[in-house]
Design a protein around this motif. Structure first.
Motif, PDB file in Angstrom:
ATOM      1  N   HIS A  19       7.612   6.749   2.409  1.00 42.03           N
ATOM      2  CA  HIS A  19       7.039   5.878   3.434  1.00 42.03           C
ATOM      3  C   HIS A  19       5.683   5.306   3.024  1.00 42.03           C
ATOM      4  CE1 HIS A  19       5.747  10.065   4.467  1.00 42.03           C
ATOM      5  NE2 HIS A  19       4.579   9.480   4.557  1.00 42.03           N
ATOM      6  N   GLU A  20       5.243   5.564   1.804  1.00 41.72           N
ATOM      7  CA  GLU A  20       3.985   4.985   1.322  1.00 41.72           C
ATOM      8  C   GLU A  20       4.195   4.462  -0.089  1.00 41.72           C
ATOM      9  OE1 GLU A  20       0.859   7.824   0.598  1.00 41.72           O
ATOM     10  OE2 GLU A  20       2.223   9.509   0.790  1.00 41.72           O
ATOM     11  N   ALA A  21       3.680   3.268  -0.368  1.00 44.98           N
ATOM     12  CA  ALA A  21       3.923   2.671  -1.680  1.00 44.98           C
ATOM     13  C   ALA A  21       2.884   1.604  -1.994  1.00 44.98           C
ATOM     14  CB  ALA A  21       5.328   2.051  -1.722  1.00 44.98           C
ATOM     15  N   VAL A  22       2.686   1.381  -3.280  1.00 43.79           N
ATOM     16  CA  VAL A  22       1.913   0.257  -3.789  1.00 43.79           C
ATOM     17  C   VAL A  22       2.789  -0.432  -4.826  1.00 43.79           C
ATOM     18  CG1 VAL A  22      -0.113  -0.457  -5.103  1.00 43.79           C
ATOM     19  CG2 VAL A  22      -0.320   1.322  -3.375  1.00 43.79           C
ATOM     20  N   GLY A  23       2.819  -1.753  -4.801  1.00 39.97           N
ATOM     21  CA  GLY A  23       3.675  -2.453  -5.750  1.00 39.97           C
ATOM     22  C   GLY A  23       3.239  -3.883  -5.971  1.00 39.97           C
ATOM     23  N   VAL A  24       4.135  -4.648  -6.589  1.00 36.46           N
ATOM     24  CA  VAL A  24       3.885  -6.046  -6.921  1.00 36.46           C
ATOM     25  C   VAL A  24       4.924  -6.911  -6.211  1.00 36.46           C
ATOM     26  CG1 VAL A  24       3.772  -7.747  -8.794  1.00 36.46           C
ATOM     27  CG2 VAL A  24       2.948  -5.411  -9.165  1.00 36.46           C
ATOM     28  N   ILE A  41      -0.590  -3.034  -1.073  1.00 39.55           N
ATOM     29  CA  ILE A  41      -0.340  -1.740  -0.453  1.00 39.55           C
ATOM     30  C   ILE A  41       0.675  -1.964   0.652  1.00 39.55           C
ATOM     31  CG2 ILE A  41      -1.362   0.120   0.916  1.00 39.55           C
ATOM     32  CD1 ILE A  41      -4.059  -0.588  -0.466  1.00 39.55           C
ATOM     33  N   ALA A  42       1.778  -1.229   0.618  1.00 39.85           N
ATOM     34  CA  ALA A  42       2.826  -1.359   1.636  1.00 39.85           C
ATOM     35  C   ALA A  42       2.612  -0.286   2.698  1.00 39.85           C
ATOM     36  CB  ALA A  42       4.205  -1.215   1.000  1.00 39.85           C
ATOM     37  N   MET A  43       2.251  -0.719   3.894  1.00 40.40           N
ATOM     38  CA  MET A  43       1.998   0.217   4.988  1.00 40.40           C
ATOM     39  C   MET A  43       3.309   0.784   5.527  1.00 40.40           C
ATOM     40  SD  MET A  43      -1.273   0.155   5.011  1.00 40.40           S
ATOM     41  CE  MET A  43      -1.886   0.822   6.564  1.00 40.40           C
ATOM     42  N   PRO A  44       3.264   1.957   6.161  1.00 36.59           N
ATOM     43  CA  PRO A  44       4.489   2.606   6.628  1.00 36.59           C
ATOM     44  C   PRO A  44       5.173   1.858   7.778  1.00 36.59           C
ATOM     45  CG  PRO A  44       2.672   4.166   6.482  1.00 36.59           C
ATOM     46  CD  PRO A  44       2.086   2.801   6.356  1.00 36.59           C
ATOM     47  N   HIS A  45       6.451   2.124   7.927  1.00 36.10           N
ATOM     48  CA  HIS A  45       7.273   1.655   9.041  1.00 36.10           C
ATOM     49  C   HIS A  45       7.419   0.131   9.048  1.00 36.10           C
ATOM     50  CE1 HIS A  45       6.533   5.673  11.355  1.00 36.10           C
ATOM     51  NE2 HIS A  45       6.978   5.854  10.128  1.00 36.10           N
ATOM     52  N   TRP A  46       7.946  -0.400  10.154  1.00 36.55           N
ATOM     53  CA  TRP A  46       8.304  -1.817  10.218  1.00 36.55           C
ATOM     54  C   TRP A  46       7.952  -2.362  11.591  1.00 36.55           C
ATOM     55  CZ3 TRP A  46      11.284   2.314   8.786  1.00 36.55           C
ATOM     56  CH2 TRP A  46      11.439   2.485   7.399  1.00 36.55           C
ATOM     57  N   GLY A  47       6.678  -2.261  11.959  1.00 31.51           N
ATOM     58  CA  GLY A  47       6.214  -2.724  13.265  1.00 31.51           C
ATOM     59  C   GLY A  47       6.603  -4.169  13.533  1.00 31.51           C
ATOM     60  N   CYS A  48       6.831  -4.473  14.816  1.00 33.66           N
ATOM     61  CA  CYS A  48       7.360  -5.784  15.205  1.00 33.66           C
ATOM     62  C   CYS A  48       6.399  -6.926  14.940  1.00 33.66           C
ATOM     63  CB  CYS A  48       7.753  -5.759  16.684  1.00 33.66           C
ATOM     64  SG  CYS A  48       6.345  -5.654  17.837  1.00 33.66           S
ATOM     65  N   TYR A  90       2.991  -9.026   6.910  1.00 31.78           N
ATOM     66  CA  TYR A  90       1.796  -8.557   7.618  1.00 31.78           C
ATOM     67  C   TYR A  90       1.586  -7.053   7.469  1.00 31.78           C
ATOM     68  CZ  TYR A  90       5.451  -7.864  11.201  1.00 31.78           C
ATOM     69  OH  TYR A  90       6.610  -7.527  11.872  1.00 31.78           O
ATOM     70  N   LEU A  91       2.553  -6.353   6.858  1.00 32.73           N
ATOM     71  CA  LEU A  91       2.389  -4.933   6.577  1.00 32.73           C
ATOM     72  C   LEU A  91       2.013  -4.680   5.118  1.00 32.73           C
ATOM     73  CD1 LEU A  91       5.273  -3.341   8.669  1.00 32.73           C
ATOM     74  CD2 LEU A  91       2.843  -3.496   9.218  1.00 32.73           C
ATOM     75  N   LEU A  92       1.597  -5.726   4.430  1.00 32.85           N
ATOM     76  CA  LEU A  92       1.141  -5.617   3.049  1.00 32.85           C
ATOM     77  C   LEU A  92      -0.338  -5.960   2.983  1.00 32.85           C
ATOM     78  CD1 LEU A  92       4.096  -7.435   1.223  1.00 32.85           C
ATOM     79  CD2 LEU A  92       3.806  -4.972   1.591  1.00 32.85           C
ATOM     80  N   TYR A  93      -1.107  -5.091   2.319  1.00 34.08           N
ATOM     81  CA  TYR A  93      -2.535  -5.350   2.171  1.00 34.08           C
ATOM     82  C   TYR A  93      -2.837  -5.594   0.694  1.00 34.08           C
ATOM     83  CZ  TYR A  93      -7.552  -5.118   2.775  1.00 34.08           C
ATOM     84  OH  TYR A  93      -8.887  -5.446   2.795  1.00 34.08           O
ATOM     85  N   PRO A  94      -3.523  -6.691   0.355  1.00 39.02           N
ATOM     86  CA  PRO A  94      -3.778  -7.019  -1.051  1.00 39.02           C
ATOM     87  C   PRO A  94      -4.716  -6.026  -1.722  1.00 39.02           C
ATOM     88  CG  PRO A  94      -4.972  -8.520   0.404  1.00 39.02           C
ATOM     89  CD  PRO A  94      -4.053  -7.722   1.277  1.00 39.02           C
ATOM     90  N   VAL A  95      -4.392  -5.646  -2.943  1.00 41.81           N
ATOM     91  CA  VAL A  95      -5.233  -4.747  -3.722  1.00 41.81           C
ATOM     92  C   VAL A  95      -6.276  -5.568  -4.470  1.00 41.81           C
ATOM     93  CG1 VAL A  95      -5.302  -3.030  -5.573  1.00 41.81           C
ATOM     94  CG2 VAL A  95      -3.334  -3.112  -4.013  1.00 41.81           C
ATOM     95  N   ALA A 104      -5.420   2.617  -5.591  1.00 42.18           N
ATOM     96  CA  ALA A 104      -5.006   1.933  -4.366  1.00 42.18           C
ATOM     97  C   ALA A 104      -3.967   2.754  -3.613  1.00 42.18           C
ATOM     98  CB  ALA A 104      -4.446   0.548  -4.698  1.00 42.18           C
ATOM     99  N   ALA A 105      -3.112   3.465  -4.349  1.00 43.15           N
ATOM    100  CA  ALA A 105      -2.086   4.293  -3.711  1.00 43.15           C
ATOM    101  C   ALA A 105      -2.708   5.391  -2.862  1.00 43.15           C
ATOM    102  CB  ALA A 105      -1.174   4.905  -4.770  1.00 43.15           C
ATOM    103  N   MET A 106      -3.937   5.788  -3.163  1.00 42.75           N
ATOM    104  CA  MET A 106      -4.595   6.836  -2.390  1.00 42.75           C
ATOM    105  C   MET A 106      -5.038   6.343  -1.017  1.00 42.75           C
ATOM    106  SD  MET A 106      -4.380   9.475  -4.289  1.00 42.75           S
ATOM    107  CE  MET A 106      -2.786   8.728  -4.643  1.00 42.75           C
ATOM    108  N   ALA A 107      -5.007   5.024  -0.794  1.00 40.60           N
ATOM    109  CA  ALA A 107      -5.381   4.474   0.509  1.00 40.60           C
ATOM    110  C   ALA A 107      -4.309   4.705   1.551  1.00 40.60           C
ATOM    111  CB  ALA A 107      -5.663   2.978   0.385  1.00 40.60           C
ATOM    112  N   LEU A 108      -3.196   5.271   1.150  1.00 39.27           N
ATOM    113  CA  LEU A 108      -2.119   5.530   2.105  1.00 39.27           C
ATOM    114  C   LEU A 108      -2.294   6.922   2.695  1.00 39.27           C
ATOM    115  CD1 LEU A 108       0.370   3.587  -0.036  1.00 39.27           C
ATOM    116  CD2 LEU A 108       0.023   3.130   2.386  1.00 39.27           C
ATOM    117  N   CYS A 109      -1.339   7.813   2.523  1.00 48.21           N
ATOM    118  CA  CYS A 109      -1.419   9.099   3.230  1.00 48.21           C
ATOM    119  C   CYS A 109      -2.431  10.070   2.628  1.00 48.21           C
ATOM    120  CB  CYS A 109      -0.038   9.745   3.301  1.00 48.21           C
ATOM    121  SG  CYS A 109       1.092   8.836   4.371  1.00 48.21           S
ATOM    122  N   ALA A 110      -2.949   9.785   1.446  1.00 49.28           N
ATOM    123  CA  ALA A 110      -3.981  10.664   0.898  1.00 49.28           C
ATOM    124  C   ALA A 110      -5.284  10.510   1.682  1.00 49.28           C
ATOM    125  CB  ALA A 110      -4.207  10.368  -0.577  1.00 49.28           C
ATOM    126  N   LEU A 111      -5.738   9.279   1.864  1.00 50.29           N
ATOM    127  CA  LEU A 111      -6.997   9.024   2.554  1.00 50.29           C
ATOM    128  C   LEU A 111      -6.808   8.509   3.975  1.00 50.29           C
ATOM    129  CD1 LEU A 111      -9.093   7.247  -0.252  1.00 50.29           C
ATOM    130  CD2 LEU A 111      -9.161   9.652   0.427  1.00 50.29           C
TER     131      LEU A 111
END
Length: 306
Positions: A19-24, A41-48, A90-95, A104-111
């Motif tokens: 449920h947490e990922a960073v990609g291109v 950064i791909a945020m979790p879930h699929w909010g409306c 809108y659930l993607l945040y630019p690195v 950048a991956a640490m910005a998810l569930c780590a931090l």
């Protein structure tokens, strides 16, 4: 990698792990926010994207999640343990260019969870914070706290994670089962208790215990789902309590990226292992032992193991 290993341990099959990922970005469709080649950064879930929660950036709390598989006609693409992932733009945040992908991956569930908890509790360099549980989220909480200069007392049983907590800057690591735990914390805090406590252990018995570790009119945050609290003690101590699931990338994105920049040396210690996707079972087995901090999983050919 986060808590997906628990399904592996329970023998529950799943094709949407992660449920947490960073990609291109490889296909931007009609997006005007991102283009092919952007790191995100791909945020979790699929909010409306339309409800009050989503419009305030609290997508994690959306109660009307989108069905991306139905919308796209795809049979997969919801899990981060994969070569490709489907996400609303809108659930993607630019690195930012100056931040490495691993960091950048640490910005998810780590931090993320403890970042929100500490912002809501207004933790400052003048505070002593107790971190209950030193799994990946708890260790990330130590990183967050030490990066802003707060003093940390950690609670942990596992020797590996207790040592890692110290390496990340915890001043003391205490046994959460100790019968005199409350007295120990008070002795370390001038007799009053901690200014703030964050519970990350998800132990059923933890909530009423950590409530006793915080001083009168202190702050207590939960990023967990287990246990219960005695209302009379909450009222009697005048404690502020916060439930925190994730971080708000719409409102706090720049602050999070700055936190990642400032925390780089600690993040390098927090990440203890890296695996390629083909070795995910080995990664799960490692996580089950507790002999690790944060573990990164690569869909390509990045180096495996420690």
């Amino acid at each position: 990698m986060c808590t997906e290993w628990q399904s592996w341990r329970a023998g529950k099959p799943g094709h949407e792990l992660g449920h947490e990922a960073v990609g291109v970005v490889v296909d931007a469709a009609s997006s005007t926010r991102h283009k092919v080649g952007d790191r995100v950064i791909a945020m979790p879930h699929w909010g409306c994207g339309k409800c009050p929660a989503c419009l305030s950036g609290e997508h994690i709390h959306c109660t009307d999640q989108r069905d991306l598989l139905a919308e796209t006609g795809s049979s997969c693409g919801l899990g981060g343990y994969a070569q490709y992932l489907l996400k609303p733009d809108y659930l993607l945040y630019p690195v930012p260019d100056d931040i490495e992908t691993d960091h950048a991956a640490m910005a998810l569930c780590a931090l993320g969870p403890s970042f929100t908890a500490m912002e809501r509790m207004q933790v400052s360099p003048a505070d002593t914070l107790v971190v209950s549980g030193c799994g990946a989220v708890g260790l990330g909480a130590i990183v967050n706290a030490r990066t802003i200069g707060a003093r940390v007392i950690a609670l942990e049983l596992h020797p590996f994670r207790a040592d890692l907590a110290r390496a990340l800057g915890a001043e003391h690591v205490l046994d959460p089962r100790a019968p005199d735990l409350v007295e120990q914390v008070r002795a370390l805090t001038g007799g009053y208790g901690a200014d703030a406590v964050i519970e990350t252990s998800n132990n059923e018995a933890a909530p009423p215990i950590v409530l006793e570790l915080v001083r009168a009119r202190g702050r207590l945050a939960f990023v967990t789902w287990s246990g219960a609290l005695p209302v009379n003690r909450i009222t009697g101590k005048g404690v502020d309590i916060f439930g925190c699931w994730h971080w708000n990338h719409d409102q706090a994105g720049e602050r999070m990226m700055q936190r990642v920049r400032e925390a780089r040396p600690l993040l390098d210690k927090l990440v203890t292992h890296r695996f390629v996707l083909a070795d995910v079972s080995d990664a799960f087995a490692l996580q089950e032992t507790g002999q690790c901090g944060k573990v990164l999983l690569y869909p390509g050919g990045r180096g495996a193991g420690a």
